[in-house]
Design a protein around this motif. Sequence first.
Motif, PDB file in Angstrom:
ATOM      1  N   ILE A 111      15.012   4.181   5.851  1.00 40.06           N
ATOM      2  CA  ILE A 111      14.195   5.171   5.155  1.00 40.06           C
ATOM      3  C   ILE A 111      13.764   4.585   3.805  1.00 40.06           C
ATOM      4  O   ILE A 111      14.595   4.398   2.903  1.00 40.06           O
ATOM      5  CB  ILE A 111      14.988   6.478   4.937  1.00 40.06           C
ATOM      6  CG1 ILE A 111      15.483   7.022   6.295  1.00 40.06           C
ATOM      7  CG2 ILE A 111      14.137   7.504   4.182  1.00 40.06           C
ATOM      8  CD1 ILE A 111      16.551   8.105   6.182  1.00 40.06           C
ATOM      9  N   PHE A 112      12.484   4.266   3.696  1.00 39.94           N
ATOM     10  CA  PHE A 112      11.968   3.752   2.422  1.00 39.94           C
ATOM     11  C   PHE A 112      11.532   4.920   1.552  1.00 39.94           C
ATOM     12  O   PHE A 112      10.737   5.758   1.990  1.00 39.94           O
ATOM     13  CB  PHE A 112      10.769   2.836   2.649  1.00 39.94           C
ATOM     14  CG  PHE A 112      11.122   1.519   3.273  1.00 39.94           C
ATOM     15  CD1 PHE A 112      11.893   0.589   2.583  1.00 39.94           C
ATOM     16  CD2 PHE A 112      10.697   1.200   4.560  1.00 39.94           C
ATOM     17  CE1 PHE A 112      12.225  -0.641   3.157  1.00 39.94           C
ATOM     18  CE2 PHE A 112      11.025  -0.015   5.137  1.00 39.94           C
ATOM     19  CZ  PHE A 112      11.796  -0.940   4.431  1.00 39.94           C
ATOM     20  N   VAL A 113      12.055   4.978   0.336  1.00 44.47           N
ATOM     21  CA  VAL A 113      11.550   5.937  -0.641  1.00 44.47           C
ATOM     22  C   VAL A 113      10.559   5.149  -1.477  1.00 44.47           C
ATOM     23  O   VAL A 113      10.943   4.305  -2.297  1.00 44.47           O
ATOM     24  CB  VAL A 113      12.678   6.536  -1.495  1.00 44.47           C
ATOM     25  CG1 VAL A 113      12.104   7.551  -2.480  1.00 44.47           C
ATOM     26  CG2 VAL A 113      13.729   7.198  -0.596  1.00 44.47           C
ATOM     27  N   SER A 114       9.278   5.388  -1.218  1.00 44.26           N
ATOM     28  CA  SER A 114       8.238   4.481  -1.671  1.00 44.26           C
ATOM     29  C   SER A 114       7.221   5.197  -2.562  1.00 44.26           C
ATOM     30  O   SER A 114       7.411   6.360  -2.934  1.00 44.26           O
ATOM     31  CB  SER A 114       7.566   3.875  -0.423  1.00 44.26           C
ATOM     32  OG  SER A 114       6.731   2.818  -0.779  1.00 44.26           O
ATOM     33  N   ALA A 115       6.173   4.470  -2.902  1.00 43.91           N
ATOM     34  CA  ALA A 115       5.108   5.036  -3.733  1.00 43.91           C
ATOM     35  C   ALA A 115       3.771   4.632  -3.125  1.00 43.91           C
ATOM     36  O   ALA A 115       3.705   3.672  -2.338  1.00 43.91           O
ATOM     37  CB  ALA A 115       5.215   4.500  -5.166  1.00 43.91           C
ATOM     38  N   ASP A 116       2.712   5.341  -3.500  1.00 48.73           N
ATOM     39  CA  ASP A 116       1.381   4.982  -3.014  1.00 48.73           C
ATOM     40  C   ASP A 116       1.085   3.537  -3.397  1.00 48.73           C
ATOM     41  O   ASP A 116       1.482   3.081  -4.475  1.00 48.73           O
ATOM     42  CB  ASP A 116       0.321   5.910  -3.635  1.00 48.73           C
ATOM     43  CG  ASP A 116       0.445   7.328  -3.110  1.00 48.73           C
ATOM     44  OD1 ASP A 116       0.926   7.489  -1.974  1.00 48.73           O
ATOM     45  OD2 ASP A 116       0.092   8.261  -3.837  1.00 48.73           O
ATOM     46  N   GLY A 117       0.392   2.822  -2.538  1.00 49.14           N
ATOM     47  CA  GLY A 117       0.023   1.441  -2.833  1.00 49.14           C
ATOM     48  C   GLY A 117       1.058   0.435  -2.370  1.00 49.14           C
ATOM     49  O   GLY A 117       0.859  -0.772  -2.498  1.00 49.14           O
ATOM     50  N   LYS A 118       2.184   0.911  -1.823  1.00 47.77           N
ATOM     51  CA  LYS A 118       3.229  -0.015  -1.395  1.00 47.77           C
ATOM     52  C   LYS A 118       3.395   0.008   0.134  1.00 47.77           C
ATOM     53  O   LYS A 118       4.471  -0.271   0.658  1.00 47.77           O
ATOM     54  CB  LYS A 118       4.549   0.325  -2.109  1.00 47.77           C
ATOM     55  CG  LYS A 118       4.394   0.271  -3.643  1.00 47.77           C
ATOM     56  CD  LYS A 118       5.709   0.400  -4.385  1.00 47.77           C
ATOM     57  CE  LYS A 118       6.431  -0.935  -4.474  1.00 47.77           C
ATOM     58  NZ  LYS A 118       7.606  -0.890  -5.373  1.00 47.77           N
ATOM     59  N   GLU A 119       2.253   0.300   0.825  1.00 49.35           N
ATOM     60  CA  GLU A 119       2.301   0.431   2.281  1.00 49.35           C
ATOM     61  C   GLU A 119       2.690  -0.877   2.976  1.00 49.35           C
ATOM     62  O   GLU A 119       3.174  -0.881   4.108  1.00 49.35           O
ATOM     63  CB  GLU A 119       0.935   0.896   2.833  1.00 49.35           C
ATOM     64  CG  GLU A 119       0.543   2.319   2.441  1.00 49.35           C
ATOM     65  CD  GLU A 119       0.070   2.463   0.989  1.00 49.35           C
ATOM     66  OE1 GLU A 119      -0.270   1.434   0.350  1.00 49.35           O
ATOM     67  OE2 GLU A 119       0.053   3.605   0.484  1.00 49.35           O
ATOM     68  N   SER A 120       2.480  -2.015   2.277  1.00 49.40           N
ATOM     69  CA  SER A 120       2.773  -3.302   2.931  1.00 49.40           C
ATOM     70  C   SER A 120       4.259  -3.451   3.249  1.00 49.40           C
ATOM     71  O   SER A 120       4.631  -4.218   4.132  1.00 49.40           O
ATOM     72  CB  SER A 120       2.282  -4.469   2.066  1.00 49.40           C
ATOM     73  OG  SER A 120       2.919  -4.446   0.802  1.00 49.40           O
ATOM     74  N   ILE A 121       5.127  -2.703   2.545  1.00 52.02           N
ATOM     75  CA  ILE A 121       6.569  -2.839   2.806  1.00 52.02           C
ATOM     76  C   ILE A 121       6.888  -2.379   4.231  1.00 52.02           C
ATOM     77  O   ILE A 121       7.468  -3.132   5.024  1.00 52.02           O
ATOM     78  CB  ILE A 121       7.411  -2.047   1.769  1.00 52.02           C
ATOM     79  CG1 ILE A 121       7.170  -2.617   0.364  1.00 52.02           C
ATOM     80  CG2 ILE A 121       8.888  -2.095   2.131  1.00 52.02           C
ATOM     81  CD1 ILE A 121       7.884  -1.853  -0.752  1.00 52.02           C
ATOM     82  N   ALA A 122       6.472  -1.159   4.575  1.00 52.14           N
ATOM     83  CA  ALA A 122       6.740  -0.657   5.936  1.00 52.14           C
ATOM     84  C   ALA A 122       5.975  -1.482   6.967  1.00 52.14           C
ATOM     85  O   ALA A 122       6.500  -1.783   8.053  1.00 52.14           O
ATOM     86  CB  ALA A 122       6.379   0.816   6.032  1.00 52.14           C
ATOM     87  N   ALA A 123       4.739  -1.883   6.615  1.00 51.07           N
ATOM     88  CA  ALA A 123       3.924  -2.659   7.559  1.00 51.07           C
ATOM     89  C   ALA A 123       4.613  -3.968   7.940  1.00 51.07           C
ATOM     90  O   ALA A 123       4.512  -4.428   9.080  1.00 51.07           O
ATOM     91  CB  ALA A 123       2.553  -2.946   6.947  1.00 51.07           C
ATOM     92  N   HIS A 124       5.342  -4.544   6.987  1.00 48.04           N
ATOM     93  CA  HIS A 124       6.012  -5.825   7.244  1.00 48.04           C
ATOM     94  C   HIS A 124       7.022  -5.735   8.392  1.00 48.04           C
ATOM     95  O   HIS A 124       7.312  -6.729   9.043  1.00 48.04           O
ATOM     96  CB  HIS A 124       6.713  -6.311   5.962  1.00 48.04           C
ATOM     97  CG  HIS A 124       7.332  -7.661   6.095  1.00 48.04           C
ATOM     98  ND1 HIS A 124       6.593  -8.820   6.176  1.00 48.04           N
ATOM     99  CD2 HIS A 124       8.629  -8.046   6.207  1.00 48.04           C
ATOM    100  CE1 HIS A 124       7.413  -9.851   6.308  1.00 48.04           C
ATOM    101  NE2 HIS A 124       8.652  -9.403   6.334  1.00 48.04           N
ATOM    102  N   PHE A 125       7.548  -4.523   8.624  1.00 45.33           N
ATOM    103  CA  PHE A 125       8.594  -4.369   9.647  1.00 45.33           C
ATOM    104  C   PHE A 125       8.051  -3.798  10.954  1.00 45.33           C
ATOM    105  O   PHE A 125       8.812  -3.470  11.852  1.00 45.33           O
ATOM    106  CB  PHE A 125       9.745  -3.506   9.092  1.00 45.33           C
ATOM    107  CG  PHE A 125      10.389  -4.169   7.903  1.00 45.33           C
ATOM    108  CD1 PHE A 125      11.217  -5.266   8.083  1.00 45.33           C
ATOM    109  CD2 PHE A 125      10.124  -3.739   6.612  1.00 45.33           C
ATOM    110  CE1 PHE A 125      11.775  -5.925   7.000  1.00 45.33           C
ATOM    111  CE2 PHE A 125      10.683  -4.389   5.518  1.00 45.33           C
ATOM    112  CZ  PHE A 125      11.510  -5.479   5.714  1.00 45.33           C
ATOM    113  N   SER A 126       6.704  -3.691  11.065  1.00 44.93           N
ATOM    114  CA  SER A 126       6.077  -3.237  12.310  1.00 44.93           C
ATOM    115  C   SER A 126       5.617  -4.442  13.111  1.00 44.93           C
ATOM    116  O   SER A 126       5.410  -5.519  12.557  1.00 44.93           O
ATOM    117  CB  SER A 126       4.845  -2.386  12.015  1.00 44.93           C
ATOM    118  OG  SER A 126       5.187  -1.309  11.190  1.00 44.93           O
TER     119      SER A 126
END
Length: 291
Positions: free
Chosen positions: A55-70
């Motif tokens: 579960i990433f507690v993230s912020a707008d503009g940091k979508e690349s973090i979740a994308a990296h694990f797809s």
Amino acid sequence: MAMRVRKAVLPVAGLGTRFLPATKVIPKEMLPVVDKPVVQYAIEEARAAGIEEFIFVSADGKESIAAHFSAHPVLENALESKNKSAELKLVRDASVPPGAVKVVIQREPLGLGHAVWCAKELVGREPFAVILPDDMVLSQTSCLKQLIDAHAQVGGHVVAVEDVPREHTSRYGILDVASDDGRLAKARGLVEKPQPDKAPSTLAIIGRYILDPSVFDELDKHTRGAGNEIQLTDGLNQTMPRVAFHGLRFEGTRYDCGTRVGFVEANVAFALANPELAPSLRPLLERLLAK
Ligand code: G1P
């Protein structure tokens, strides 16, 4: 017997201002240490500990973090058709099964306690892990696995701790130790970032936690603490003595990637731990130091 720990919360909403301009567009957690983004080490450590949901507690503009694990079908197909099997493995190893990554947006930077609280609904009422990716641990056994094993024995909250120089207590959550067998220290209280003369010990929390869900009941109150932030340490403190709190002196070395010097140190340490790189890096470092 303690319930199995299946979920990990990773607070990654920070702006990374210490690493500007590198972090103007790229999230701090995506900066590489040697050849992998910092956050991938955290996910690998969690997977090695049996964690199934991230579960990433993230912020707008940091979508690349979740994308990296797809999965990345376009890249994977291209590598497959060119028979680049080593590269294909690197890409696939960075993916987790579909649905294993969840993202919740923290709208305001109100502190670590608030970040963890944002994951409350996704965690539910079960023990869970918190990983602060800035703290990297080089160890034989996954640091989180060591905590989960200790949690299976003692339950409650179990966090990774290390002894720090007294002049550094104001950087950490510090344990007020009730008893200590040299490996596990039982705390009777916690203080967030005390000045050296006020610190109840020099045993500091580092960025790995196994937490009892009762901490959410305290974080619900949104009480402000040190730095006017909602502190995880304060929330945990409030659950004591209802919930046991242990600090584990883990096997391994922690590197603090939250500072520029720590980040460079982590790069050197992880490269020296890599048998492919160490033989050529070592003489090079010696030459640099001799200058
Ligand atoms: C946070 C926690 C602190 C803990 C530290 C570990 O502080 O508030 O209790 O010791 O992480 O890295 P931060 O480093 O976010 O200021």
